[in-house]
Design an enzyme around this catalytic site. Structure first.
Site, PDB file in Angstrom:
ATOM      1  N   HIS A 100       2.028  38.921  86.387  1.00  0.00           N
ATOM      2  CA  HIS A 100       0.751  38.943  85.637  1.00  0.00           C
ATOM      3  C   HIS A 100       0.025  37.605  85.670  1.00  0.00           C
ATOM      4  O   HIS A 100      -1.131  37.525  85.253  1.00  0.00           O
ATOM      5  CB  HIS A 100       0.996  39.319  84.171  1.00  0.00           C
ATOM      6  N   ASP A 116       7.315  47.545  89.102  1.00  0.00           N
ATOM      7  CA  ASP A 116       7.346  47.313  87.656  1.00  0.00           C
ATOM      8  C   ASP A 116       6.396  48.327  86.992  1.00  0.00           C
ATOM      9  O   ASP A 116       5.416  48.747  87.599  1.00  0.00           O
ATOM     10  CB  ASP A 116       6.871  45.882  87.371  1.00  0.00           C
ATOM     11  N   HIS A 163       4.255  47.879  84.795  1.00  0.00           N
ATOM     12  CA  HIS A 163       2.923  47.315  84.555  1.00  0.00           C
ATOM     13  C   HIS A 163       2.283  46.904  85.882  1.00  0.00           C
ATOM     14  O   HIS A 163       2.979  46.434  86.792  1.00  0.00           O
ATOM     15  CB  HIS A 163       3.030  46.085  83.654  1.00  0.00           C
ATOM     16  N   ASP A 174      11.457  48.204  83.793  1.00  0.00           N
ATOM     17  CA  ASP A 174      10.777  48.822  82.644  1.00  0.00           C
ATOM     18  C   ASP A 174      10.123  50.159  83.009  1.00  0.00           C
ATOM     19  O   ASP A 174       9.503  50.789  82.165  1.00  0.00           O
ATOM     20  CB  ASP A 174       9.754  47.864  82.017  1.00  0.00           C
TER      21      ASP A 174
HETATM   22 ZN   LIG Z   1       6.521  45.266  83.319  1.00  0.00          ZN
END
Ligand SMILES: [Zn+2]
Length: 349
Positions: free
Chosen positions: A127, A164, A166, A253
């Site tokens: 990120h 992931d 996200h 995740d």
């Molecule tokens: Zn994540």
């Protein structure tokens, strides 16, 4: 050939706040599972202690003043970037070692010293933007490694797969106008999860148009959807792009038991993806593959998935954890439509 497990004690000294989900126990669980599985006694696995990344290498991805700011905050003992993203006195050192871990790992793979590697690091990176700490991330480890492969090893085709839960916004944006890095994100739909980006119409710009692909999965999507994504998108993309090196942002995740997300993968689904990634690498890049830890907030899932990934990479038989979780018909149908949409807009498919 051996697999590097890249790890440094500093990775568990970085902590954002007591009880924060992105905490040191995540790595402790991964190391415990690997130890219990006997992987540290196996000659196919090598524990590699990294050196910090040189600042010049990191400046290719992050601004100088931004990095100096993290250093200052760390030296002062800590401070916040946002409510959920903060540094303590070890963060700057840990972040440079995490990025250095990726650089060391790909250097050793390129040199033929090792076949592949798993960088079991904290803080995570995908990120982190050019001048912004974001979503528990400070230095974008995988982006630094990709740019190092291009600038310092002369590669011109690096493929990044990010599974992931996200969207890897920082990684995508680092190479959004480049045709040298193909970014493929498999994540939960940004309308339902942080960071709220990574939609199928984000495809890159200028020379990079077509070199970013986003499969924004319906909440609940699991093993079946990800199997389809590999078969119909990732494998054909690799065949068409012909990468010289494959980098993977692994986030555990996307597992159905993760407390922060709503996807539906099981450990068997992760093992399926890891095995397919190794097969793609074997076919396209003579095996050159390096994985970077991003998220994963259920501690047992962290341990099981890290163990399975190390087993797959090093050629040890992959342990079966016998989980059962089936995605709904709605998820599968949504994924089929999504794949059709992405296939139509990608010049590589
Ligand atoms: Zn994540």
């Amino acid at each position: 050939m051996v697999t590097d497990l890249v790890y440094h004690d500093m990775f568990v000294k970085h902590e954002m706040s007591a009880g924060h989900p992105e905490g040191p126990d995540r790595l402790k669980s991964a190391m415990n599972y690997a130890e219990k599985a006997g992987l540290f006694e196996d000659e196919r696995l090598n524990l590699f202690t990294p050196e910090p990344a040189s600042l010049d290498t990191v400046y290719a991805i992050h601004g100088k003043r931004y990095l100096e700011g993290i250093k200052e905050k760390s030296e002062k003992g800590g401070g916040f970037y946002s409510l959920d993203t903060a540094v303590n006195s070890y963060t700057f050192e840990a972040a440079l070692l995490a990025a250095g871990g990726g650089i060391g790992a790909v250097d050793r793979v390129v040199a033929g010293t090792t076949e592949n590697a798993f960088v079991l690091c904290r803080p995570p990176g995908h990120h982190a933007e050019f001048e912004r700490a974001f979503g528990f991330c400070f230095i974008n480890n995988i982006a630094v490694a990709a740019s190092h492969l291009i600038r310092n090893h002369g590669l011109s085709r690096v493929m990044i797969i990010d599974y992931d839960a996200h969207h890897g916004n920082g990684t995508q944006n680092s190479f959004y106008s480049s045709d040298q890095v193909l970014y493929v994100g498999l994540h939960q739909d940004g309308r339902t999860l942080f960071p709220g980006s990574g939609f199928p119409d984000e495809i890159g710009t200028g020379e990079g148009k077509g070199y970013t692909l986003n499969l924004a999965m319906y909440p609940g999507a699991g093993d079946k959807s990800y199997d389809l994504a590999f078969k119909k998108v990732i494998e054909p993309l690799a065949e068409s792009f012909k990468p010289e090196f494959i980098l993977v942002s692994v986030g555990f995740d996307s597992h159905y038991k993760d407390p922060l997300t709503s996807l539906g993968l099981t450990t068997t689904g992760f093992a399926m993806m890891n095995s397919r990634l190794k097969q793609i690498a074997s076919k396209e890049t003579s095996g050159k593959l390096t994985c970077f830890l991003e998220g994963g907030y259920n501690l047992d899932v962290m341990g099981m998935c890290a163990q399975n990934l190390l087993e797959e990479l090093s050629g040890v038989p992959v342990s079966e954890f016998n989980e059962h979780h089936t995605e709904s018909e709605t998820c599968t149908q949504y994924t089929e439509a999504l794949i059709e949409q992405v296939t139509k807009t990608s010049p590589l498919l």
